[in-house]
Scaffold this motif. Structure first.
Motif: not given
Lengths: 413, 309
Positions: B66, A60, A32-33, B263, B270-271, B62, B265, B273, A256, A247-248, A252, A271
């Protein structure tokens, strides 16, 4: 592209006389991502070019037990195409006459010669080829922030082995960076351990622990012990916020510039891309230093057997779309994965995929992800024990091995 | 069962409110009251801190997420995540956001409500006010059934519903909701109707004696309070349901909770948030709204009969 469309049209014309051949396929998957959806849409347009339609069914939830898929089969409503790696599901389908044996199709189309060795191993269940591999990921890779590496004066490509990597940590800390960011969740630690086992102990020991026929003697081997001790060393070098971190979020931190690098599955790339970063410019990627083998995750599709001819023809259309070398490259670029075919056009690949495919040319340097091979209970037991070991700094390696042997006896003894 | 506990407690409060007021002595601040305030503050923070993070994150970009400072306020403040959660988030390859699930949930809600309430109110009425053979045995069986977890009978239900040709349809979900809610709701209705004076029933029997006429013309008009209670219970449980919608939903009929999971899970993807938080809040709005609007009636309904000792 136009020649391909023509070829597809020609093929469609030829086939249309043989069968009605415009199958409606229900496609079940867990993606879904945005990057995953972009990749699926490449397959969808390929399928539609062949005259078939794609009906989407997304759930998912990676429970490992594929409950939703089993429910659909039980309800008499199974999807034609489903994303599934667990061999147990294929065995269940075989026993119900719902499995499609793809061995002749692979042989007729001469595809096997173009697949890496580790993929050939996982697409077959009990001697029959039943899966269509779509994306390849490496379970443990180093992704690092190039600016941080430059500032700290280290070069991950220069590390000959993991000890050389740890030797540089003081230098990195002195510059105020976290050297290694890791998410301390059970599944992440489990992935780290099997990636480290492949890297430190090598393919034989790896398959003795995570393969189809594990042996209890392997758990006692010095090499596996070294892998666990390496895991302990990783744990001692985690940062404070590591506990239960996605992990996301961890990626990040590297994006960063708070941390230098992360060692995790190479889906981290998604990501980085989502943050608008480029490989070779903003970030670099390299296999685990001194690795003896790469642990390979293969996302694969299964096709439903025992169907009317036109559905089966549509399902095989789907398989040929997925395994088309050019579509493989487009798909990998969209998803941030690596093509499963060694002959995918290289000009479409990014640096990280080139690094991976280069390494996979060597048949001795690759092992399949345990999800594809190991007994599910045994694999879960390893995850639990290794996470206990990770979470309790006082637990000795001996105790961990003893506990694993007990579990082995209970589950497989 | 927790709902019943809460309502019992609430039921206990009401008579105190109605009791004549006596002037109370103003209390000074004692050690005890300080301890209570500190305890309550900690309890409130326990719930409010995560909520604060969810709400602020949903208004961030986002880029800011991050950075990892989860307690910071949104800067810049943006509604983008809310819009994309509602309108463009992907559930599978369909990227039409949560609104798809919202309408599906609506479509599931109404048949499920009608079916479950109709079934259990009539059953409760029959068991309470008519001489049904084996009524007590039947009641006992229902009572036992109320304790059977859905997961145990999931696979048999799938086979049954696919035999009835409703598996994977909205009616499939509605029927299963009705069946699973029946034990508890029937008990609620039965207890409520038990409180109706025998004289009313006797008069009704003299006038008509028809099972359905008595129910529609006399009993139903007296059931306003309990209907509100059951309505609230059912709306929240149907709206918040995930497993039934997932299992019996099939193609294109996935409720909002399942779309939300789709949406949010991700394992190796990549997430986003900010979008995830907005999506979770959007899904929680309808039951919250129902509670705010009908909450007052809920307490009244519970105290008017039903579970009251």
């Amino acid at each position: 592209m136009t020649t391909r469309t023509f070829a597809a049209l020609g093929a469609a014309l030829l086939l249309s006389t043989a069968a009605g051949h415009a199958a409606e396929l229900v496609v079940y998957h867990g993606w879904s991502s945005p990057a995953e959806v972009a990749a699926l849409n490449i397959l969808k347009s390929g399928l539609e070019a062949k005259g078939d339609t794609w009906t989407d069914l997304a759930i998912p939830h990676d429970s490992g037990a594929s409950v939703s898929l089993v429910n659909l089969v039980t309800g008499g409503n199974p999807p034609n195409v489903f994303m599934e790696s667990n061999p147990g599901v294929y065995r269940d389908l075989m026993s119900q006459g719902l499995s499609l044996d793809l061995t002749p199709w692979y042989n007729d189309n001469g595809i096997l010669a173009h697949l890496p060795d580790s993929i050939q191993k996982v697409i077959a269940v009990d001697g029959k080829i039943v899966k269509v591999p779509t994306a390849l990921h490496i379970d443990g890779m180093v992704y690092y922030n190039l600016a941080v590496a430059q500032d700290a004066g280290v070069d991950p490509h220069g590390w000959a082995d993991l000890d050389a990597m740890f030797a540089d940590f003081d230098k990195i800390k002195a510059k105020g960076y976290i050297p290694l960011a890791i998410g301390g969740q059970q599944w992440q630690v489990g992935y780290l351990l099997h990636a480290l086992t492949a890297a430190v102990a090598g393919p034989e020991i790896y398959s003795g622990v995570y393969g189809t026929d594990p042996t209890i003697e392997t758990l006692d081997s010095a090499e596996f012990r070294a892998s666990l001790e390496m895991l302990r060393k990783f744990q001692q070098n985690t940062d404070e916020g590591s506990v239960n971190r996605d992990w996301n979020v961890t990626t990040n931190m590297v994006i960063t510039g708070k941390a230098l690098m992360q060692i995790h599955g190479d889906w981290m790339k998604g990501e980085w891309y989502a943050a608008g970063k480029k490989p070779g410019v903003d970030f670099g990627c390299v296999n685990i230093p001194g690795t003896k083998a790469l642990s390979v995750t293969v996302d694969a599709w299964g096709l439903l057997g025992g169907q009317p001819e036109d559905k089966t023809a549509g399902e095989l259309d789907f398989a040929s779309v997925v395994l088309d070398p050019s579509i493989q490259a487009d798909f990998a670029l969209a998803k941030g994965s690596t093509p499963v075919r060694l002959d995918a056009p290289a000009e479409k690949l990014d640096d990280c995929s080139k690094e991976v495919l280069g390494a996979l040319g060597d048949v001795h340097k690759q092992v399949p992800n345990p999800h594809n091979t190991a007994d599910e209970d045994w694999r879960t037991a390893i995850d639990i024990v290794s996470f206990n070991y990770w979470s309790d700094p006082n637990m000795t390696t001996d105790a961990a091995i003893e506990e694993l042997k007990e579990q082995f006896d209970t589950i497989l003894g | 069962m927790s709902v019943a506990d809460v309502s019992l407690r609430r039921a206990g409060e009401v008579p105190v409110e109605r009791a004549p007021r006596f002037p109370r002595k103003p209390k000074g601040i004692s050690g005890r009251s300080i301890a209570i305030i500190v305890f309550l503050t900690i309890c409130a923070a326990f719930f409010c801190v995560p909520l604060y993070i969810i709400i602020t994150t949903s208004f961030k970009t986002m880029e800011q997420v991050r950075e990892g400072a989860i307690f910071s306020l949104p800067a810049p403040f943006t509604l983008d995540a809310w819009w994309s959660a509602w309108d463009t988030a992907c559930s599978g390859i369909r990227c039409d956001g949560l609104k798809v699930g919202f309408w599906n949930s609506m479509a599931i809600l109404f048949p499920s409500l009608i079916l479950s309430i109709a079934l259990s109110s009539v059953t409760g009425y029959a068991l309470a006010l008519w001489n049904v053979r084996w009524a007590n045995t039947f009641l006992f069986v229902l009572f036992i059934c109320a304790f059977v977890p859905f997961q145990i009978i999931m696979i048999p239900l799938i086979i049954l519903s696919s035999g009835l040709k409703v598996y994977g349809t909205i009616w499939g979900i509605a029927i299963v909701h009705a069946v699973l809610a029946m034990p508890f709701l029937t008990l609620v209705f039965r207890n409520y109707y038990k409180g109706i004076p025998q004289e009313i029933m006797s008069a009704a029997m003299m006038d008509s004696g028809s099972f359905w006429r008595v129910f529609v013309e006399i009993i139903l008009p007296m059931s306003g309070n309990i209907l509100i209670v059951v309505l609230i219970l059912q709306i929240t449980s149907i709206w918040n349901d995930f497993l039934l919608g997932l299992t019996f939903g099939g193609l294109g009929t996935q409720p909002m909770s399942v779309v939300l999971a789709n949406v949010v899970i991700t394992t190796t993807g990549e997430a986003a948030y900010n979008e995830n938080m907005a999506a979770a809040l959007l899904t929680a709005i309808p039951p919250l709204f129902i509670y705010f609007v009908l909450g007052k009636f809920f307490v009244q309904g519970i105290t008017a009969g039903a579970i009251k000792g």
